[in-house]
Design an enzyme around this catalytic site. Structure first.
Site, PDB file in Angstrom:
ATOM      1  N   TYR A  32       0.834  -1.202   0.000  1.00 14.27           N
ATOM      2  CA  TYR A  32       0.000   0.000   0.000  1.00 14.27           C
ATOM      3  C   TYR A  32       0.872   1.258   0.000  1.00 14.27           C
ATOM      4  O   TYR A  32       1.928   1.295   0.621  1.00 14.27           O
ATOM      5  CB  TYR A  32      -0.899   0.009   1.233  1.00 14.27           C
ATOM      6  N   THR A 131     -16.500 -15.587  -4.354  1.00 17.85           N
ATOM      7  CA  THR A 131     -16.450 -16.347  -3.097  1.00 17.85           C
ATOM      8  C   THR A 131     -15.772 -15.568  -1.973  1.00 17.85           C
ATOM      9  O   THR A 131     -15.821 -15.981  -0.818  1.00 17.85           O
ATOM     10  CB  THR A 131     -15.678 -17.674  -3.284  1.00 17.85           C
ATOM     11  N   SER A 132     -15.128 -14.460  -2.302  1.00 13.98           N
ATOM     12  CA  SER A 132     -14.506 -13.645  -1.247  1.00 13.98           C
ATOM     13  C   SER A 132     -15.603 -13.097  -0.344  1.00 13.98           C
ATOM     14  O   SER A 132     -16.783 -13.117  -0.704  1.00 13.98           O
ATOM     15  CB  SER A 132     -13.743 -12.479  -1.880  1.00 13.98           C
ATOM     16  N   ILE A 133     -15.221 -12.605   0.821  1.00 11.18           N
ATOM     17  CA  ILE A 133     -16.259 -12.074   1.722  1.00 11.18           C
ATOM     18  C   ILE A 133     -16.910 -10.840   1.112  1.00 11.18           C
ATOM     19  O   ILE A 133     -18.123 -10.669   1.183  1.00 11.18           O
ATOM     20  CB  ILE A 133     -15.677 -11.792   3.125  1.00 11.18           C
ATOM     21  N   ASP A 155     -12.124 -21.824 -11.733  1.00 16.17           N
ATOM     22  CA  ASP A 155     -12.283 -23.270 -11.912  1.00 16.17           C
ATOM     23  C   ASP A 155     -11.515 -23.941 -10.783  1.00 16.17           C
ATOM     24  O   ASP A 155     -10.371 -23.557 -10.490  1.00 16.17           O
ATOM     25  CB  ASP A 155     -11.718 -23.690 -13.269  1.00 16.17           C
ATOM     26  N   TYR A 223     -11.475  -3.358  -7.374  1.00 18.35           N
ATOM     27  CA  TYR A 223     -11.133  -3.131  -5.960  1.00 18.35           C
ATOM     28  C   TYR A 223     -10.087  -4.117  -5.455  1.00 18.35           C
ATOM     29  O   TYR A 223      -9.753  -4.118  -4.270  1.00 18.35           O
ATOM     30  CB  TYR A 223     -12.387  -3.164  -5.075  1.00 18.35           C
ATOM     31  N   GLY A 225      -6.791  -7.187  -7.026  1.00 20.85           N
ATOM     32  CA  GLY A 225      -6.090  -7.799  -8.159  1.00 20.85           C
ATOM     33  C   GLY A 225      -5.482  -9.131  -7.768  1.00 20.85           C
ATOM     34  O   GLY A 225      -4.273  -9.320  -7.891  1.00 20.85           O
ATOM     35  N   LEU A 250     -11.183   1.588  -0.013  1.00 25.47           N
ATOM     36  CA  LEU A 250     -11.877   1.987   1.212  1.00 25.47           C
ATOM     37  C   LEU A 250     -11.078   3.011   2.007  1.00 25.47           C
ATOM     38  O   LEU A 250     -11.621   3.987   2.517  1.00 25.47           O
ATOM     39  CB  LEU A 250     -12.144   0.744   2.065  1.00 25.47           C
ATOM     40  N   LYS A 306     -12.132 -17.100   6.645  1.00 25.79           N
ATOM     41  CA  LYS A 306     -11.396 -15.978   7.237  1.00 25.79           C
ATOM     42  C   LYS A 306     -11.028 -16.302   8.680  1.00 25.79           C
ATOM     43  O   LYS A 306     -11.824 -16.833   9.458  1.00 25.79           O
ATOM     44  CB  LYS A 306     -12.242 -14.709   7.197  1.00 25.79           C
TER      45      LYS A 306
END
Lengths: 311, 311
Positions: A32, A131-133, A155, A223, A225, A250, A306
């Site tokens: 970041y 499938t991510s949160i 896949d 948002y 990569g 965010l 998570k």
């Protein structure tokens, strides 16, 4: 370290739970552009209980359940002393694992659904990394707004089970990337209107598949990569299809005057979570097992829910 | 073909000049998603003189100088009969080669400078394909608004002369692509503010160079893809740099309610052209030499000025 003094406007919070987010790891890796001065404490969100308050603090009392908002550095510690303005009281009955994780991923989903395109009931959105949160929250939040979702997943072995789980959350369509190597993507809409808004957290081919679904004049928001591949866009997507490509971060939003709107979104999200309308899988791990939780969060145990540290 | 009847609202125009634009060729090649019913006449803009008017036509008279606006198919013919609403009277003294070419390339430049970002004097724009007529118009129009331009051109023999010509038009900085393979692009700003708006008509590496120059929160508009390569964008350009990527297509703009604004832009452009504040090189070719003009426009004679057919 010397004991920390609790000044008159300070609140000392005993942390109860905090997650290990991919963005926490990215921050530590130095990915970041904004970095704290080292030495620094990791962790960007969590939930705690007020332990002690300074003499000028009126709105918080020991025993109150609080989250730091805007989310800020240093939630991976047992006690935190910060100015009272940082702490936001939440309902005691919010499950702590949801309170600990609401401010980054679910808020990202909520803000992205609001910030770019005015969605109406009956509209469709399309996303990869479903499938991510964030992805799961997008599906469920879209559902609460009467908005359909088309979802793209990697896949993988057991893809059918993954699809079934996302459908149970409210996903209208779920496809693996290879299913979408078709000539006419419109055949895959299953009767839904073409998406007006798309979300990309993968890049590469998975981003191209989002663009392929979009309707003329639509907007794709990047948002993340996860594939570490860039987004590649044909000239005709811009000129003839009039697509707009935007980005969402965010942390930047938190530094604008929209931060107060986000506070309201958090309340709405906690309400939906309490009501069971937003849910996602988490694995609660005692703080003592921090090292193995970190390995798990880094993907060393394969795909796992998570990791949420319990103090 | 049977003679065309001039109905009461029709105007018959004797064409005087019409250019061969790259977009004319693209249309014939079938690249564009909107196609006329064949057999069709090529050419999308031009200038003519009123030859005869229908009985209900009051605002135009024989001898008036007119251009078709919005630009429309079929300017590559000696006489055109269309409804009076299609024809817009212009000043007699506008040089015919500018009147013939104002509606596509200069209008694209003008509309793109207005449509996406509110530019203030002192701002900077960056563009690739700066030697194209759109590019040259962008430089000159920016100059009239007190806006600086950074211009990217292909590496080519005689690049120094090309740079000098663009600087004479008002370009602040001109670089070849290879000059921009530097670690810190900010060194190439030459004291200008980072660009808030970028234009891409090339794609591939030349588009990446435009993005590299852009300031946080800037917008890049794609209006062409001369290299036939896509635009490739890093995830961080979207997330951390908050860049927006958009597209522009004049033909689409003409179908919206902004078309009437464009009519005013044409007047402003013709005024600037008459005043010598917008200029670009053209080659006037007798209509009889259409075939060789077409070969030239297709690039078969190397880099040559725009071909304008004189009837």
């Amino acid at each position: 370290m010397a004991p920390v003094e609790v000044k008159e406007n300070d609140v000392c919070v005993k942390m109860l739970a905090a997650p290990i987010n991919p963005s926490d790891i990215n921050r530590i890796e130095g990915v970041y552009p904004v970095r704290p001065q080292p030495p620094a404490v990791g962790g960007y969100e969590g939930v705690g209980e007020v332990y002690a308050v300074g003499s000028a603090v009126k709105v918080l009392s020991p025993g109150d359940r609080v989250i730091p908002f805007p989310p800020s550095f240093g939630t991976w510690q047992s006690y935190i002393v910060k100015d009272q303005s940082v702490w936001n009281k939440i309902h005691q009955e919010t499950p702590i694992e949801y309170a600990a994780t609401v401010s980054v991923n679910p808020l990202t989903a909520f803000a992205m659904l609001q910030d770019f395109v005015r969605l109406n009931p009956g509209d469709t959105i399309v996303q990869n990394g479903a499938t991510s949160i964030v992805g799961q929250c997008i599906i469920q939040l879209a559902l609460t707004q009467g908005v359909h979702s088309i979802n793209i997943i990697r896949d993988r072995p057991g893809a059918d089970g993954v699809k079934e789980n996302l459908r149970k959350l409210g996903a209208d369509q779920v496809y693996t990337e290879s299913q979408l190597e078709v000539k006419n993507i419109k055949d895959m809409l299953g009767g839904l209107p073409e998406p007006v808004l798309g979300f990309n957290c993968v890049g590469g081919n998975a981003a191209s598949l989002v663009l392929k679904f979009m309707r003329n004049g639509g907007t794709m928001v990047t948002y993340g990569g996860m594939s570490k591949k860039p987004v590649t866009v044909s000239t005709s997507s811009f000129i003839f299809k009039d697509l707009s490509l935007r980005g969402f971060w965010l942390q930047k939003l938190m530094s604008t005057d929209k931060a107060s709107e986000c506070r309201n979104m958090i309340d709405e999200l906690l309400y939906l979570m309490h009501d069971g309308k937003i849910k996602y899988e988490m694995e609660l791990v005692p703080f003592d097992d921090f090292h193995s939780a970190l390995d798990t969060a880094l993907g060393k145990q394969g795909s796992r829910p998570k990791q949420v540290l319990i103090y």
